[in-house]
Design a protein around this motif. Structure first.
Motif, PDB file in Angstrom:
ATOM      1  N   VAL A 161      11.879 -10.422  61.715  1.00 16.53           N
ATOM      2  CA  VAL A 161      11.600 -10.146  60.306  1.00 16.53           C
ATOM      3  C   VAL A 161      11.245 -11.431  59.567  1.00 16.53           C
ATOM      4  N   ASP A 162      11.979 -12.498  59.862  1.00 14.62           N
ATOM      5  CA  ASP A 162      11.708 -13.777  59.208  1.00 14.62           C
ATOM      6  C   ASP A 162      10.296 -14.256  59.511  1.00 14.62           C
ATOM      7  N   SER A 163       9.853 -14.101  60.756  1.00 20.27           N
ATOM      8  CA  SER A 163       8.509 -14.566  61.116  1.00 20.27           C
ATOM      9  C   SER A 163       7.432 -13.657  60.535  1.00 20.27           C
ATOM     10  N   ILE A 164       7.702 -12.352  60.456  1.00 20.42           N
ATOM     11  CA  ILE A 164       6.745 -11.446  59.803  1.00 20.42           C
ATOM     12  C   ILE A 164       6.602 -11.822  58.329  1.00 20.42           C
ATOM     13  N   ALA A 165       7.755 -12.079  57.674  1.00 21.44           N
ATOM     14  CA  ALA A 165       7.723 -12.444  56.256  1.00 21.44           C
ATOM     15  C   ALA A 165       6.984 -13.760  56.040  1.00 21.44           C
ATOM     16  N   ALA A 166       7.182 -14.728  56.954  1.00 19.28           N
ATOM     17  CA  ALA A 166       6.484 -16.016  56.832  1.00 19.28           C
ATOM     18  C   ALA A 166       4.979 -15.834  56.992  1.00 19.28           C
ATOM     19  N   ALA A 167       4.580 -15.020  57.980  1.00 18.65           N
ATOM     20  CA  ALA A 167       3.154 -14.759  58.183  1.00 18.65           C
ATOM     21  C   ALA A 167       2.560 -14.015  56.989  1.00 18.65           C
ATOM     22  N   ALA A 168       3.331 -13.074  56.442  1.00 14.25           N
ATOM     23  CA  ALA A 168       2.863 -12.333  55.265  1.00 14.25           C
ATOM     24  C   ALA A 168       2.657 -13.275  54.083  1.00 14.25           C
ATOM     25  N   ASP A 169       3.618 -14.169  53.865  1.00 15.41           N
ATOM     26  CA  ASP A 169       3.517 -15.111  52.750  1.00 15.41           C
ATOM     27  C   ASP A 169       2.290 -16.011  52.903  1.00 15.41           C
ATOM     28  N   GLU A 170       2.023 -16.446  54.128  1.00  7.26           N
ATOM     29  CA  GLU A 170       0.855 -17.302  54.379  1.00  7.26           C
ATOM     30  C   GLU A 170      -0.449 -16.586  54.059  1.00  7.26           C
ATOM     31  N   ASN A 171      -0.433 -15.254  54.115  1.00 14.38           N
ATOM     32  CA  ASN A 171      -1.659 -14.457  53.907  1.00 14.38           C
ATOM     33  C   ASN A 171      -1.638 -13.662  52.604  1.00 14.38           C
ATOM     34  N   ASP A 172      -0.726 -14.052  51.680  1.00 13.80           N
ATOM     35  CA  ASP A 172      -0.621 -13.389  50.371  1.00 13.80           C
ATOM     36  C   ASP A 172      -0.300 -11.902  50.489  1.00 13.80           C
ATOM     37  N   TYR A 173       0.542 -11.562  51.479  1.00 15.52           N
ATOM     38  CA  TYR A 173       1.065 -10.211  51.620  1.00 15.52           C
ATOM     39  C   TYR A 173       2.556 -10.223  51.294  1.00 15.52           C
ATOM     40  N   ALA A 174       3.084  -9.057  50.950  1.00 13.58           N
ATOM     41  CA  ALA A 174       4.520  -8.874  50.793  1.00 13.58           C
ATOM     42  C   ALA A 174       5.019  -7.994  51.939  1.00 13.58           C
ATOM     43  N   VAL A 175       6.339  -7.860  52.060  1.00 16.33           N
ATOM     44  CA  VAL A 175       6.955  -7.059  53.119  1.00 16.33           C
ATOM     45  C   VAL A 175       7.947  -6.072  52.504  1.00 16.33           C
ATOM     46  N   THR A 176       7.882  -4.825  52.951  1.00 19.38           N
ATOM     47  CA  THR A 176       8.832  -3.788  52.538  1.00 19.38           C
ATOM     48  C   THR A 176       9.637  -3.360  53.761  1.00 19.38           C
ATOM     49  N   LEU A 177      10.966  -3.479  53.689  1.00 19.38           N
ATOM     50  CA  LEU A 177      11.841  -3.156  54.821  1.00 19.38           C
ATOM     51  C   LEU A 177      12.414  -1.756  54.713  1.00 19.38           C
ATOM     52  N   GLN A 178      12.540  -1.094  55.859  1.00 20.30           N
ATOM     53  CA  GLN A 178      13.159   0.234  55.921  1.00 20.30           C
ATOM     54  C   GLN A 178      13.991   0.319  57.198  1.00 20.30           C
ATOM     55  N   GLN A 179      15.218   0.805  57.082  1.00 17.12           N
ATOM     56  CA  GLN A 179      16.044   1.033  58.268  1.00 17.12           C
ATOM     57  C   GLN A 179      15.863   2.483  58.713  1.00 17.12           C
ATOM     58  N   ILE A 180      15.645   2.662  60.016  1.00 21.38           N
ATOM     59  CA  ILE A 180      15.343   3.992  60.530  1.00 21.38           C
ATOM     60  C   ILE A 180      16.563   4.891  60.420  1.00 21.38           C
ATOM     61  N   GLY A 181      16.330   6.173  60.170  1.00 23.16           N
ATOM     62  CA  GLY A 181      17.418   7.113  59.929  1.00 23.16           C
ATOM     63  C   GLY A 181      18.158   7.523  61.188  1.00 23.16           C
ATOM     64  N   THR A 182      19.097   8.430  61.016  1.00 23.94           N
ATOM     65  CA  THR A 182      19.886   8.948  62.132  1.00 23.94           C
ATOM     66  C   THR A 182      19.662  10.450  62.256  1.00 23.94           C
ATOM     67  N   GLY A 183      20.199  11.033  63.328  1.00 24.58           N
ATOM     68  CA  GLY A 183      20.113  12.476  63.518  1.00 24.58           C
ATOM     69  C   GLY A 183      18.690  12.950  63.707  1.00 24.58           C
ATOM     70  N   PRO A 184      18.352  14.130  63.165  1.00 23.90           N
ATOM     71  CA  PRO A 184      17.017  14.699  63.363  1.00 23.90           C
ATOM     72  C   PRO A 184      15.905  13.859  62.738  1.00 23.90           C
ATOM     73  N   GLU A 185      16.252  12.994  61.789  1.00 17.00           N
ATOM     74  CA  GLU A 185      15.249  12.148  61.141  1.00 17.00           C
ATOM     75  C   GLU A 185      14.963  10.880  61.929  1.00 17.00           C
ATOM     76  N   ARG A 186      15.628  10.710  63.070  1.00 17.85           N
ATOM     77  CA  ARG A 186      15.451   9.487  63.858  1.00 17.85           C
ATOM     78  C   ARG A 186      14.217   9.624  64.752  1.00 17.85           C
ATOM     79  N   THR A 187      13.058   9.714  64.139  1.00 18.26           N
ATOM     80  CA  THR A 187      11.796   9.842  64.864  1.00 18.26           C
ATOM     81  C   THR A 187      10.771   8.902  64.240  1.00 18.26           C
ATOM     82  N   LEU A 188       9.765   8.577  65.028  1.00 19.15           N
ATOM     83  CA  LEU A 188       8.672   7.764  64.508  1.00 19.15           C
ATOM     84  C   LEU A 188       7.955   8.480  63.366  1.00 19.15           C
ATOM     85  N   GLU A 189       7.726   9.766  63.558  1.00 19.96           N
ATOM     86  CA  GLU A 189       6.998  10.528  62.531  1.00 19.96           C
ATOM     87  C   GLU A 189       7.733  10.499  61.201  1.00 19.96           C
ATOM     88  N   ALA A 190       9.068  10.686  61.233  1.00 14.89           N
ATOM     89  CA  ALA A 190       9.851  10.684  59.994  1.00 14.89           C
ATOM     90  C   ALA A 190       9.797   9.308  59.325  1.00 14.89           C
TER      91      ALA A 190
END
Length: 336
Positions: free
Chosen positions: A83-112
């Motif tokens: 995450v730190d390296s993604i954020a550093a690369a984003a900052d170098e390219n004038d991007y921001a980063v939005t973090l999300q922790q993946i859910g549990t149970g039936p929502e624990r899918t890529l699609e969700a």
């Protein structure tokens, strides 16, 4: 009573004595503004507390300049460095980063997870996938939202990148055998981890292909205490002269367990870990390890998703593999 109304471009224009179009150019980083005028506008923005309307900017430029990152666990050593390296690369390219922790149970899918990200102002998504989700093989990313997956398994629909987990194990086994050891014992990570599974496979295949004895696998949980218990058990095995632990925490725990049982490292038992995570934490560090290049992985993952966000293409169906690096210290003895 203090106003709670947001500050508009018109408010900034009046305060700076310029047109709203000039304020818009400054907010969007245009070069078509004189330096003196730019300073006046920026000072007015700061004085009034102006915040750019990113939704309006996205309508104009077609991008939010924001990358979503989906993770199972945000506190583990590898993930935090990625995450730190993604954020550093984003900052170098004038991007921001939005973090999300993946859910549990039936929502624990890529699609969700991706459907949730679709509701947020992001241009693309990086998924750090420690466990193989049930819809991994069938998942197809939405056309409007590029997705890059950090995964041990290559995806048929998304660009994939990860460290060479299998090759890490084969390199450790080859290294220990070159030091004269007859076989290598393994303290594995949890069976739910794709990285741990690949490291076990690389270790076992290396020994099997050479016709060497494959010892019993000790299953840990990435924590030092599980390595300590494995070290206590392995200290009772007179044939155990070399241990490969699937991460540095378990390796260091195993060293302490061996020493508590009267064994010396490396005089009696050699040991190698993975990650190189104890630098700056353990004084006078002696543990030989395989360094995972988490910073390279995060930077490359960002570059891949940025390329797609900006209209480029990245191959799918193959995995970009980032090799590991052997860091030799003094926990391995040459007995040949």
């Amino acid at each position: 009573m203090e106003s709670t109304q947001p500050v508009s471009m018109q408010d900034v224009a009046r305060a700076a004595g310029v047109s709203p179009q000039t304020v818009s150019r400054v907010a969007n980083g245009s070069d078509a503004v004189r330096p003196g005028t730019r300073r006046k506008v920026e000072e007015a923005m700061e004085r009034l507390g102006y915040r750019p309307n990113y939704a309006a900017r996205a309508l104009k430029h077609g991008r939010f300049n924001d990358i979503g990152v989906v993770m199972f666990n945000m506190t583990s050593f590898g993930n935090s460095h990625i995450v730190d390296s993604i954020a550093a690369a984003a900052d170098e390219n004038d991007y921001a980063v939005t973090l999300q922790q993946i859910g549990t149970g039936p929502e624990r899918t890529l699609e969700a997870a991706i459907n949730h990200m679709k509701q947020l102002p992001v241009d693309g998504v990086i998924v750090v996938m420690e466990e193989k989700l049930s819809d991994f093989d069938t998942f197809r990313p939405p056309k409007e939202l590029p997705v890059v997956i950090l995964s041990e398994d290559p995806s048929n629909s998304c660009p994939t990148i990860d460290a060479d987990q299998y090759g890490c194990s084969t390199a450790v086994v080859d290294y220990l055998l070159s030091k004269g050891h007859k076989t290598v014992y393994h303290i594995a990570g949890p069976s739910t981890s794709r990285a741990a599974i690949s490291r076990v496979l690389g270790w076992r295949d290396s020994l099997t292909q050479l016709g060497l004895r494959v010892p019993q696998t000790y299953i840990g949980d990435w924590e030092a205490d599980s390595g300590y218990q494995a070290g206590l058990s392995l200290a009772r095995d007179p044939e155990c002269t070399a241990i490969y632990a699937a991460n540095d925490q378990m390796a260091y725990g195993a060293m302490l367990g061996l020493q508590s049982a009267g064994k010396r490292v490396p005089q009696d038992v050699s040991i190698v870990g993975v990650d190189d995570l104890l630098v700056g934490i353990v004084p006078r560090l002696t543990l030989t390890t395989m360094r995972m290049r988490f910073n390279d992985i995060g930077h490359e993952a960002f570059n891949m998703v940025k390329t797609m966000c900006e209209g480029g293409t990245v191959p799918v169906g193959v995995k970009t593999v980032v090799p590991c690096e052997l860091i030799e210290r003094s926990s391995v003895r040459d007995i040949s």
